[in-house]
Design a protein around this motif. Structure first.
Motif, short mmCIF file in Angstrom:
data_model
loop_
_atom_site.label_atom_id
_atom_site.label_comp_id
_atom_site.label_asym_id
_atom_site.label_seq_id
_atom_site.Cartn_x
_atom_site.Cartn_y
_atom_site.Cartn_z
N VAL A 177 0.78 9.61 -10.87
CA VAL A 177 0.25 8.63 -11.81
C VAL A 177 1.15 8.64 -13.05
CG1 VAL A 177 -1.70 7.92 -13.23
CG2 VAL A 177 -2.11 8.97 -10.98
N ASP A 178 1.70 7.50 -13.38
CA ASP A 178 2.58 7.40 -14.54
C ASP A 178 1.75 7.59 -15.81
OD1 ASP A 178 3.97 5.90 -16.82
OD2 ASP A 178 5.52 5.87 -15.26
N GLU A 179 2.12 8.59 -16.61
CA GLU A 179 1.34 8.92 -17.80
C GLU A 179 1.33 7.81 -18.83
OE1 GLU A 179 2.59 12.59 -19.47
OE2 GLU A 179 2.04 13.79 -17.70
N SER A 180 2.39 7.08 -18.94
CA SER A 180 2.47 6.04 -19.97
C SER A 180 1.80 4.74 -19.55
CB SER A 180 3.94 5.77 -20.32
OG SER A 180 4.65 5.33 -19.17
N THR A 181 1.89 4.40 -18.27
CA THR A 181 1.34 3.12 -17.81
C THR A 181 0.02 3.27 -17.05
OG1 THR A 181 2.54 3.20 -15.70
CG2 THR A 181 3.67 2.19 -17.60
N GLY A 182 -0.22 4.45 -16.51
CA GLY A 182 -1.41 4.65 -15.70
C GLY A 182 -1.26 4.12 -14.28
N TYR A 183 -0.06 3.65 -13.93
CA TYR A 183 0.16 3.12 -12.59
C TYR A 183 0.07 4.24 -11.56
CZ TYR A 183 1.86 -1.25 -14.69
OH TYR A 183 1.97 -2.43 -15.40
N ARG A 184 -0.57 3.90 -10.44
CA ARG A 184 -0.72 4.86 -9.35
C ARG A 184 0.38 4.63 -8.32
NH1 ARG A 184 -5.91 3.43 -10.96
NH2 ARG A 184 -7.50 5.08 -10.96
N TYR A 185 0.90 5.74 -7.78
CA TYR A 185 1.90 5.69 -6.71
C TYR A 185 1.45 6.60 -5.57
CZ TYR A 185 4.85 3.51 -10.25
OH TYR A 185 5.36 2.66 -11.21
N TYR A 186 1.67 6.14 -4.38
CA TYR A 186 1.28 6.88 -3.19
C TYR A 186 2.49 7.14 -2.32
CZ TYR A 186 -3.49 5.48 -4.40
OH TYR A 186 -4.67 5.29 -5.05
N ARG A 187 2.41 8.17 -1.52
CA ARG A 187 3.46 8.45 -0.55
C ARG A 187 3.12 7.76 0.77
NH1 ARG A 187 6.77 11.63 -3.07
NH2 ARG A 187 6.00 13.23 -4.52
N ALA A 188 4.12 7.36 1.47
CA ALA A 188 3.90 6.68 2.75
C ALA A 188 3.12 7.55 3.72
CB ALA A 188 5.25 6.28 3.35
N GLY A 189 3.30 8.88 3.59
CA GLY A 189 2.59 9.80 4.48
C GLY A 189 1.09 9.82 4.26
N GLN A 190 0.60 9.20 3.19
CA GLN A 190 -0.84 9.16 2.93
C GLN A 190 -1.54 7.99 3.62
OE1 GLN A 190 -0.20 9.49 -1.57
NE2 GLN A 190 -2.09 10.68 -1.31
N VAL A 191 -0.78 7.16 4.30
CA VAL A 191 -1.37 6.00 4.97
C VAL A 191 -2.42 6.41 5.99
CG1 VAL A 191 -0.90 4.09 6.56
CG2 VAL A 191 0.57 4.45 4.57
N GLU A 192 -2.12 7.47 6.74
CA GLU A 192 -3.06 7.89 7.78
C GLU A 192 -4.41 8.27 7.18
OE1 GLU A 192 -4.72 8.53 11.38
OE2 GLU A 192 -2.78 7.60 10.96
N ARG A 193 -4.41 9.02 6.06
CA ARG A 193 -5.66 9.39 5.40
C ARG A 193 -6.40 8.13 4.93
NH1 ARG A 193 -7.81 13.32 1.75
NH2 ARG A 193 -6.99 14.91 3.18
N ALA A 194 -5.67 7.18 4.36
CA ALA A 194 -6.30 5.95 3.88
C ALA A 194 -6.96 5.18 5.01
CB ALA A 194 -5.25 5.07 3.19
N ARG A 195 -6.28 5.09 6.15
CA ARG A 195 -6.86 4.36 7.28
C ARG A 195 -8.06 5.10 7.86
NH1 ARG A 195 -1.26 2.28 10.26
NH2 ARG A 195 -0.77 0.66 8.70
N LEU A 196 -8.02 6.43 7.83
CA LEU A 196 -9.16 7.22 8.32
C LEU A 196 -10.39 6.94 7.46
CD1 LEU A 196 -10.47 9.41 10.05
CD2 LEU A 196 -9.51 11.12 8.47
#
Length: 290
Positions: free
Chosen positions: A44-63
């Motif tokens: 999470v970018d401290e200045s903007t608050g933007y969230r970033y995810y790793r491609a490897g987290q896709v499986e957890r998201a779909r689950l």
């Protein structure tokens, strides 16, 4: 794909929009999953608050998304996704068994309501077989409470457990435990209800009640011999308000036979509740009659 290339791809950071597209979820859902600890951004970018995810987290998201399609509450999803493979599968099995029990009970309730709405209650009651049985005089230890319908299941299990434990010093349990209803228990009416466990030794039961019974609001009484009109129901049918159909069926049968109710209606629990499945018989809905 070369393993090294795959690891690089899985390690790449994606914006929430790009990750949402790849996971086939909305950004709003991802923010919710983050708040609940189901799927935390990799950065999470401290200045903007933007969230970033790793491609490897896709499986957890779909689950998570698939579990939501089962209408699984988010709190239970958290338990599943944070468990290892076998444990996660076991948690899923427990949840689905609960769903099947609920649906089986709701099916019974729909039949009952359809009969009420079409004024064909007898069609519903015809699904229940009503019989009579003679029961001997019994000494029972009991616990009484005023409570509403939603409080009833937890109290029944807890109170019968306490009384069955107490029965060990009262000569042991001699017959199936039961719950008697001295007045209506519903969403608006609080009974009371009385959990009862038949025991062998009246003197020992009264001595036990003097020592400890008052703390649990228990008493010892003699249940007279008599006849019960009853119908046997499954674990799914015990759920309130589905169980009302069983009570209605027995009451209609009693009236048709010209019998008189002589005491409070009851639920007699003759089976191992925890081991029973939704369609297993576990309970007799009964009325004392003459």
């Amino acid at each position: 794909m070369d393993r090294g290339v795959a690891e690089v791809c899985d390690d790449a950071l994606l914006t929430i929009g790009a990750f949402a597209a790849r996971a086939r979820l909305s950004a709003k859902a991802l923010r919710l999953y983050d708040r609940l600890g189901l799927l935390t951004p990799a950065h999470v970018d401290e200045s903007t608050g933007y969230r970033y995810y790793r491609a490897g987290q896709v499986e957890r998201a779909r689950l998570v998304a698939l579990l939501r399609r089962l209408d699984m509450p988010l709190a239970r999803i958290a338990e599943v996704v944070h468990a290892d493979g076998d444990r996660a599968a076991a948690l899923l099995d427990v949840y689905w068994a609960d769903v099947e029990a609920r649906v089986a009970g709701q099916r019974t309730l729909v039949d009952y309501l359809r009969g009420r709405l079409t004024e064909r209650d007898s069609d519903v009651y015809g699904n229940f077989v009503v019989e009579t049985v003679d029961v001997p005089e019994q000494v029972v230890i009991s616990e009484t409470r005023h409570l509403l319908a939603h409080e009833l299941p937890a109290w029944i299990g807890a109170s019968l457990g306490r009384l069955e434990e107490a029965a060990r010093v009262c000569g042991g349990v001699t017959a199936a435990p039961f719950v008697a209803y001295h007045s209506d228990v519903s969403a608006e009416s609080d009974g009371p209800a009385e959990s009862c466990v038949p025991v062998a030794d009246e003197a020992a039961a009264r001595a036990w009640s003097e020592r400890r019974g008052r703390a649990w609001q228990t008493r010892v009484r003699v249940e007279p011999a008599g006849r019960l009109a009853y119908t046997r129901i499954t674990k799914a049918q015990v759920e309130y308000p589905q169980i009302l159909a069983a009570f209605g069926a027995v009451e209609e049968w009693i009236a048709a036979q010209g019998l008189t109710v002589t005491g409070p209606c009851r639920e007699v629990y003759f089976a191992d509740w925890d081991a029973a499945g939704p369609e297993d018989p576990v309970c007799d809905v009964a009325f004392p009659v003459r």
